[in-house]
Design a protein around this motif. Structure first.
Motif, PDB file in Angstrom:
ATOM      1  N   ILE A  64       0.848  -1.197   0.000  1.00 37.92           N
ATOM      2  CA  ILE A  64       0.000   0.000   0.000  1.00 37.92           C
ATOM      3  C   ILE A  64       0.882   1.245   0.000  1.00 37.92           C
ATOM      4  CG2 ILE A  64      -1.688   1.318   1.359  1.00 37.92           C
ATOM      5  CD1 ILE A  64      -2.742  -1.372   2.414  1.00 37.92           C
ATOM      6  N   GLY A  65       0.673   2.123  -0.983  1.00 36.06           N
ATOM      7  CA  GLY A  65       1.429   3.378  -1.045  1.00 36.06           C
ATOM      8  C   GLY A  65       2.879   3.127  -1.407  1.00 36.06           C
ATOM      9  N   PHE A  66       3.115   2.517  -2.608  1.00 33.25           N
ATOM     10  CA  PHE A  66       4.476   2.071  -2.930  1.00 33.25           C
ATOM     11  C   PHE A  66       5.401   3.198  -3.363  1.00 33.25           C
ATOM     12  CE2 PHE A  66       2.031   0.873  -6.883  1.00 33.25           C
ATOM     13  CZ  PHE A  66       2.647   1.724  -7.794  1.00 33.25           C
ATOM     14  N   VAL A  87      -0.481  -0.546  -4.709  1.00 32.18           N
ATOM     15  CA  VAL A  87      -1.447   0.555  -4.730  1.00 32.18           C
ATOM     16  C   VAL A  87      -0.704   1.869  -4.569  1.00 32.18           C
ATOM     17  CG1 VAL A  87      -3.561   1.504  -3.751  1.00 32.18           C
ATOM     18  CG2 VAL A  87      -3.102  -0.945  -3.561  1.00 32.18           C
ATOM     19  N   GLU A  88      -0.964   2.793  -5.490  1.00 32.36           N
ATOM     20  CA  GLU A  88      -0.332   4.116  -5.391  1.00 32.36           C
ATOM     21  C   GLU A  88      -1.195   5.132  -6.158  1.00 32.36           C
ATOM     22  OE1 GLU A  88       2.254   5.608  -3.597  1.00 32.36           O
ATOM     23  OE2 GLU A  88       1.095   7.224  -4.513  1.00 32.36           O
ATOM     24  N   PRO A  89      -1.810   6.059  -5.450  1.00 31.12           N
ATOM     25  CA  PRO A  89      -2.666   7.046  -6.122  1.00 31.12           C
ATOM     26  C   PRO A  89      -1.928   8.225  -6.747  1.00 31.12           C
ATOM     27  CG  PRO A  89      -2.946   7.167  -3.729  1.00 31.12           C
ATOM     28  CD  PRO A  89      -1.918   6.114  -3.998  1.00 31.12           C
ATOM     29  N   PHE A  90      -0.650   8.413  -6.410  1.00 34.66           N
ATOM     30  CA  PHE A  90       0.078   9.571  -6.936  1.00 34.66           C
ATOM     31  C   PHE A  90       0.533   9.241  -8.361  1.00 34.66           C
ATOM     32  CE2 PHE A  90       4.022  12.358  -6.848  1.00 34.66           C
ATOM     33  CZ  PHE A  90       3.307  13.536  -7.009  1.00 34.66           C
ATOM     34  N   VAL A  91       0.008  10.007  -9.321  1.00 33.28           N
ATOM     35  CA  VAL A  91       0.157   9.671 -10.740  1.00 33.28           C
ATOM     36  C   VAL A  91       1.624   9.600 -11.160  1.00 33.28           C
ATOM     37  CG1 VAL A  91      -0.387  10.427 -13.087  1.00 33.28           C
ATOM     38  CG2 VAL A  91      -2.075  10.682 -11.269  1.00 33.28           C
ATOM     39  N   LEU A 133       2.986  -1.993   4.499  1.00 28.11           N
ATOM     40  CA  LEU A 133       2.673  -0.557   4.587  1.00 28.11           C
ATOM     41  C   LEU A 133       3.978   0.113   5.028  1.00 28.11           C
ATOM     42  CD1 LEU A 133       0.423   1.672   4.522  1.00 28.11           C
ATOM     43  CD2 LEU A 133       0.037   1.175   6.943  1.00 28.11           C
ATOM     44  N   LEU A 134       4.703   0.659   4.064  1.00 31.40           N
ATOM     45  CA  LEU A 134       6.074   1.114   4.310  1.00 31.40           C
ATOM     46  C   LEU A 134       6.132   2.635   4.243  1.00 31.40           C
ATOM     47  CD1 LEU A 134       7.663  -1.560   1.951  1.00 31.40           C
ATOM     48  CD2 LEU A 134       7.240  -1.730   4.429  1.00 31.40           C
ATOM     49  N   TYR A 135       6.456   3.219   5.358  1.00 32.57           N
ATOM     50  CA  TYR A 135       6.527   4.685   5.448  1.00 32.57           C
ATOM     51  C   TYR A 135       5.247   5.337   4.940  1.00 32.57           C
ATOM     52  CZ  TYR A 135      11.261   3.627   6.588  1.00 32.57           C
ATOM     53  OH  TYR A 135      12.364   3.116   7.219  1.00 32.57           O
ATOM     54  N   PRO A 136       4.118   4.991   5.545  1.00 28.21           N
ATOM     55  CA  PRO A 136       2.872   5.672   5.170  1.00 28.21           C
ATOM     56  C   PRO A 136       2.971   7.162   5.508  1.00 28.21           C
ATOM     57  CG  PRO A 136       2.575   4.419   7.193  1.00 28.21           C
ATOM     58  CD  PRO A 136       3.934   4.048   6.656  1.00 28.21           C
ATOM     59  N   GLY A 210      15.390  -1.301   1.148  1.00 26.85           N
ATOM     60  CA  GLY A 210      15.208   0.123   1.464  1.00 26.85           C
ATOM     61  C   GLY A 210      14.142   0.731   0.566  1.00 26.85           C
ATOM     62  N   THR A 211      13.733   1.930   0.894  1.00 27.95           N
ATOM     63  CA  THR A 211      12.803   2.666   0.024  1.00 27.95           C
ATOM     64  C   THR A 211      13.335   4.084  -0.103  1.00 27.95           C
ATOM     65  OG1 THR A 211      11.333   3.663   1.672  1.00 27.95           O
ATOM     66  CG2 THR A 211      10.869   1.376   1.052  1.00 27.95           C
ATOM     67  N   ARG A 212      12.794   4.769  -1.048  1.00 25.94           N
ATOM     68  CA  ARG A 212      13.239   6.144  -1.291  1.00 25.94           C
ATOM     69  C   ARG A 212      12.947   7.042  -0.078  1.00 25.94           C
ATOM     70  NH1 ARG A 212      12.803  10.264  -5.835  1.00 25.94           N
ATOM     71  NH2 ARG A 212      13.090   8.598  -7.294  1.00 25.94           N
ATOM     72  N   TYR A 213      11.751   6.851   0.494  1.00 23.90           N
ATOM     73  CA  TYR A 213      11.392   7.667   1.655  1.00 23.90           C
ATOM     74  C   TYR A 213      12.312   7.343   2.838  1.00 23.90           C
ATOM     75  CZ  TYR A 213       8.648  10.030   5.167  1.00 23.90           C
ATOM     76  OH  TYR A 213       8.250  10.859   6.180  1.00 23.90           O
ATOM     77  N   GLU A 214      12.657   6.066   2.982  1.00 28.78           N
ATOM     78  CA  GLU A 214      13.548   5.686   4.082  1.00 28.78           C
ATOM     79  C   GLU A 214      14.915   6.350   3.928  1.00 28.78           C
ATOM     80  OE1 GLU A 214      14.157   1.719   6.240  1.00 28.78           O
ATOM     81  OE2 GLU A 214      15.571   1.635   4.576  1.00 28.78           O
TER      82      GLU A 214
HETATM   83  C1  LIG Z   1       5.548   8.824   2.526  1.00 25.10           C
HETATM   84  S1  LIG Z   1       5.146   8.051   1.021  1.00 25.10           S
HETATM   85  C2  LIG Z   1       6.108   6.561   1.092  1.00 25.10           C
HETATM   86  C3  LIG Z   1       6.287   5.910  -0.238  1.00 25.10           C
HETATM   87  C4  LIG Z   1       7.098   4.597  -0.230  1.00 25.10           C
HETATM   88  N1  LIG Z   1       6.386   3.564   0.495  1.00 25.10           N
HETATM   89  C5  LIG Z   1       8.477   4.799   0.325  1.00 25.10           C
HETATM   90  O1  LIG Z   1       8.744   4.292   1.432  1.00 25.10           O
HETATM   91  O2  LIG Z   1       9.297   5.451  -0.335  1.00 25.10           O
HETATM   92  C6  LIG Z   1       3.483   7.466   1.295  1.00 25.10           C
HETATM   93  C7  LIG Z   1       2.770   7.022   0.017  1.00 25.10           C
HETATM   94  O3  LIG Z   1       1.462   6.538   0.342  1.00 25.10           O
HETATM   95  C8  LIG Z   1       0.564   6.938  -0.677  1.00 25.10           C
HETATM   96  N2  LIG Z   1      -0.803   6.937  -0.086  1.00 25.10           N
HETATM   97  C9  LIG Z   1      -1.314   7.854   0.773  1.00 25.10           C
HETATM   98  N3  LIG Z   1      -2.576   7.544   1.106  1.00 25.10           N
HETATM   99  C10 LIG Z   1      -2.869   6.388   0.447  1.00 25.10           C
HETATM  100  C11 LIG Z   1      -4.034   5.584   0.369  1.00 25.10           C
HETATM  101  N4  LIG Z   1      -5.154   5.877   1.064  1.00 25.10           N
HETATM  102  N5  LIG Z   1      -4.000   4.477  -0.409  1.00 25.10           N
HETATM  103  C12 LIG Z   1      -2.867   4.158  -1.093  1.00 25.10           C
HETATM  104  N6  LIG Z   1      -1.734   4.885  -1.049  1.00 25.10           N
HETATM  105  C13 LIG Z   1      -1.733   6.001  -0.300  1.00 25.10           C
HETATM  106  C14 LIG Z   1       1.066   8.313  -1.088  1.00 25.10           C
HETATM  107  O4  LIG Z   1       0.649   8.662  -2.399  1.00 25.10           O
HETATM  108  C15 LIG Z   1       2.575   8.135  -0.982  1.00 25.10           C
HETATM  109  O5  LIG Z   1       3.144   7.742  -2.217  1.00 25.10           O
END
Ligand SMILES: C[S@@+](CC[C@H](N)C(=O)[O-])C[C@H]1O[C@@H](n2cnc3c(N)ncnc32)[C@H](O)[C@@H]1O
Length: 232
Positions: A64-66, A87-91, A133-136, A210-214
């Motif tokens: 979720i939120g990749f 799942v990722e809503p950010f285009v 759910l990584l770095y929500p 790792g992830t970019r946000y991490e």
């Molecule tokens: C802080 S970023 C972290 C991204 C990635 N997981 C990382 O660690 O680099 C959180 C991500 O969650 C996505 N996000 C936020 N609310 C969400 C939702 N309700 N369903 C799915 N993704 C969601 C955002 O678009 C964003 O890309």
């Protein structure tokens, strides 16, 4: 946070949906590849979730939120016999991921580009072997904590779609969110925290890329925590 903000009647979804202009290849991928991999929530969910994949996966994991999708792509390449739903809503993030996935030639991924709660409500029961759910989005201000993805309603959703023994993995660099998550999972009857000793939650998950946000959190001097909860 700037940009589009939407509110649903029963759930709130907050966030930016679109950033800078897309490159031509990214726009092409959104039109060409995303429809092939995107789950159609207008159609009924299949009784066997593995039917949505071409590789008849023996296990299916949801991320979720990749974001940039580095972790999702790594897991899909590492485990070609499994199926991954991202799942990722950010285009812009979705477009970036599609380019990387096409270049890597992976085939065991399906996607959804909207609020993950909608997908969770669509999925059949007990179909997932894991949820990551990584770095929500951290929502650090107390008045915004209720927007955090970890909440009682979403844990009920997780409990419904996870198989017994499946793992929910959570990573965050925000202490108040880590404590929040521990408290919410502790209060939920369907989950056990798997930590065996005090050091466990500082150890990254097995095979962790790792992830970019991490990477940003580490650069800025914050310490991540990695929590694994097992569905009873
Ligand atoms: C802080 S970023 C972290 C991204 C990635 N997981 C990382 O660690 O680099 C959180 C991500 O969650 C996505 N996000 C936020 N609310 C969400 C939702 N309700 N369903 C799915 N993704 C969601 C955002 O678009 C964003 O890309």
């Amino acid at each position: 946070m700037t940009g589009e903000r939407r509110t649903r009647s029963t759930e709130a979804f907050f966030g930016r949906r679109r950033g800078k202009a897309l490159r031509p290849r990214q726009s092409d991928l959104l039109e060409r590849l995303l429809p092939r991999w995107k789950l159609d929530l207008e159609a009924p969910a299949p009784d066997r979730l593995s039917d949505i994949f071409d590789n008849a996966p023996s296990r299916i994991v949801l991320e979720i939120g990749f974001g940039g999708g580095e972790h999702l792509l790594h897991r899909a390449q590492e485990d070609p016999d499994a199926g991954f739903i991202g799942v990722e809503p950010f285009v812009n993030s979705m477009a970036k991921f599609l380019a990387a996935a096409e270049d890597a030639g992976v085939a065991n991924i399906r996607l959804y580009d909207d609020d993950a709660t909608r997908l969770l409500d669509w999925l059949p029961g007990a179909c997932l072997d894991g949820i990551d759910l990584l770095y929500p989005d951290p929502w650090p201000k107390k008045k915004h904590w209720k927007r955090r993805f970890v909440n009682a309603a979403n844990l009920d959703r997780f409990a419904r779609v996870m198989k017994p023994g499946a793992n929910f993995r959570f990573a965050s660099d925000i202490d108040t969110y880590v404590n929040w998550t521990l408290a919410h999972l502790h209060a939920h009857p369907a989950f056990d925290w798997t930590a065996r000793n005090a050091a466990d939650w500082r150890e990254p998950f097995e095979g962790w890329p790792g992830t970019r946000y991490e990477a940003k959190a580490l650069r800025e001097g914050r310490t991540p925590a990695y929590l694994t909860f097992r569905r009873r």
